[in-house]
Design a protein around this motif. Sequence first.
Motif, PDB file in Angstrom:
ATOM      1  N   THR A 307       0.832  -1.217   0.000  1.00  0.00           N
ATOM      2  CA  THR A 307       0.000   0.000   0.000  1.00  0.00           C
ATOM      3  C   THR A 307       0.860   1.258   0.000  1.00  0.00           C
ATOM      4  OG1 THR A 307      -0.186  -0.142   2.415  1.00  0.00           O
ATOM      5  CG2 THR A 307      -2.019  -1.008   1.143  1.00  0.00           C
ATOM      6  N   ASN A 308       2.170   1.139   0.255  1.00  0.00           N
ATOM      7  CA  ASN A 308       3.032   2.320   0.159  1.00  0.00           C
ATOM      8  C   ASN A 308       3.204   2.747  -1.301  1.00  0.00           C
ATOM      9  OD1 ASN A 308       3.521   2.525   2.962  1.00  0.00           O
ATOM     10  ND2 ASN A 308       4.920   0.805   2.816  1.00  0.00           N
ATOM     11  N   GLU A 309       3.069   1.782  -2.217  1.00  0.00           N
ATOM     12  CA  GLU A 309       3.179   2.099  -3.648  1.00  0.00           C
ATOM     13  C   GLU A 309       1.808   2.464  -4.222  1.00  0.00           C
ATOM     14  OE1 GLU A 309       6.239   2.222  -4.688  1.00  0.00           O
ATOM     15  OE2 GLU A 309       6.872   1.377  -2.761  1.00  0.00           O
ATOM     16  N   LYS A 310       0.822   1.583  -3.968  1.00  0.00           N
ATOM     17  CA  LYS A 310      -0.530   1.881  -4.474  1.00  0.00           C
ATOM     18  C   LYS A 310      -1.585   1.322  -3.517  1.00  0.00           C
ATOM     19  CE  LYS A 310      -1.282  -1.758  -7.972  1.00  0.00           C
ATOM     20  NZ  LYS A 310      -1.018  -2.986  -7.393  1.00  0.00           N
ATOM     21  N   PRO A 311      -2.741   1.984  -3.452  1.00  0.00           N
ATOM     22  CA  PRO A 311      -3.770   1.551  -2.501  1.00  0.00           C
ATOM     23  C   PRO A 311      -4.315   0.163  -2.840  1.00  0.00           C
ATOM     24  CG  PRO A 311      -4.290   3.726  -3.398  1.00  0.00           C
ATOM     25  CD  PRO A 311      -3.153   3.185  -4.201  1.00  0.00           C
ATOM     26  N   ILE A 312      -4.965  -0.462  -1.841  1.00  0.00           N
ATOM     27  CA  ILE A 312      -5.641  -1.739  -2.051  1.00  0.00           C
ATOM     28  C   ILE A 312      -6.750  -1.518  -3.085  1.00  0.00           C
ATOM     29  CG2 ILE A 312      -7.265  -3.329  -0.924  1.00  0.00           C
ATOM     30  CD1 ILE A 312      -5.507  -2.912   1.636  1.00  0.00           C
ATOM     31  N   SER A 313      -6.812  -2.373  -4.109  1.00  0.00           N
ATOM     32  CA  SER A 313      -7.805  -2.141  -5.169  1.00  0.00           C
ATOM     33  C   SER A 313      -9.179  -2.668  -4.767  1.00  0.00           C
ATOM     34  CB  SER A 313      -7.347  -2.792  -6.472  1.00  0.00           C
ATOM     35  OG  SER A 313      -7.121  -4.167  -6.252  1.00  0.00           O
ATOM     36  N   ASP A 314      -9.217  -3.686  -3.903  1.00  0.00           N
ATOM     37  CA  ASP A 314     -10.482  -4.286  -3.495  1.00  0.00           C
ATOM     38  C   ASP A 314     -10.598  -4.167  -1.971  1.00  0.00           C
ATOM     39  OD1 ASP A 314     -12.671  -5.885  -2.991  1.00  0.00           O
ATOM     40  OD2 ASP A 314     -11.754  -7.763  -3.657  1.00  0.00           O
TER      41      ASP A 314
END
Length: 504
Positions: A307-314
């Motif tokens: 999540t430091n790179e990209k948020p949780i998608s689901d």
Amino acid sequence: MMDKIAIIDLGSNSARLVLVDILEGGYFSVVDELKETVRLAQDMEDDGFLKATRIAQAIKTFKMFRKLCDANKVDRIYAFATAAVRRAKNQRGFLDEILATTGIKVKVLDVEEEAQLVYQGVINSLEIPRGVIMDIGGGGTQFIYYNRRNLLNCHTMPFGAVTLNDMFKDIESPEEKCDKIYAYVREQLDQVEWFNDVAADAKLIGVGGSFRNLGKISRMLKKYPFEMAHNYPISSEEMRGIYANIRKLSLDKTMRIKGLSSLRADIFPAALATINAVVDKLGIEETVISGCGLREGAMFRYAVPSTNEKPISDVLGHSIYSLLNFFGENIEHAEQVYNLSVQLFKQLKVLHKLPRVYVKVLRTAAMLHDTGNRVKYYDHQKHSAYIILNSGLYGISHKDLVMSAMVASLHRKGDIGSMEFARYRDMLTDEDIDAVNKLGVIVRIAESFDRSMSSMIKTITCDVLGDSVIMKTEAEGNCSLEIKDAMTAASEFRKAYRKNLQIL
């Protein structure tokens, strides 16, 4: 279980400790928390120094925190300080004293780091496509604008509920004081250019104790049956109504407001004036209360490093799997029941005519239908319903959560007319109740179709012939147990779908 960590959030008004079990696979579970009001930002306006009484209160609080961490055999402590400590001229001495007396090293977050953690806490726990996050603390207020999980703009105002209350403390009339704070905040907001570009459909997402208290007051006024702070919506019209009533009240009357913490009563009108100034400036129609912020952002950061790179998608999926892992559930069985439920939902669409929005309810109920086994096998459908209702799942509305609990309660012989659900009836339409009965039957048959937990039934096709539905199963191996079990739902099926059930 991998590690137990502690997260300490030393804010300008309160200090909070959260103890978290980090589970394998990128999941976590909160196991304890402690909160103390420290008011670090109080009386700082004059000279920029933290006052001795406030420092003493903070040190005393940190000693308590340390004791709880040691008792729980915590592996690592992550402590953060925000606005008041960031601004304090005696910051170094204060942090050295905490380290010397408790062994806890506190990291002072800069404005960007704080915004990033708050954003991570919100974006990984709510499914709101476009929003302005407002985190109102004691000594600072942060704004974070995002769209489709991309952070667009941030801004931090150097004032919060405690400092604004201090700035206007000489004004005796509560009404006049609120008006002055409102006007001052509007003036500050007008200087931030990107506020003029916020889309009309953006929601305000409220983070912090003042917002949580506002949500609690709203729920009490409405006699709202569901006690969950996170993802609770308040219309701007209702917000203005609450503010109009509170801005006139003296402190002792404010302290008597149901739902408001007495320790927050003196600064709450200042917080409300600030929130209303923001709602009016942005032309926001709805505010959603977030129970997650900086602390949850830190939890996601350490438990789910991706999540430091990209948020949780689901968001909902991650929250469901967190619960399944926490309860040590048979995940393969849960997934198979959901997979078969979706097949049945599609195959029976011509009869149930339910829109796709109900798939979220179906997914939650199907995946978590067996969690109640952890309480007791007998009547476990009731325990599953209770667990879902009280799970605080992320990424799902309160109404959908209530419906998911009802659907799960029907996967064995159950009745949603029971006492447990009567109190939630006002949250649901007749269409919702009809949907619950139809989805309940689907989950019940889907569970039967994996009775031996061997995922042998692969596909289901349904033919509607006259007054009957003929279900055909394609399986690897003998599935007579599954079919026999599924046929016990025939009378419920007839009630919900007005058709006789045959299974081949």
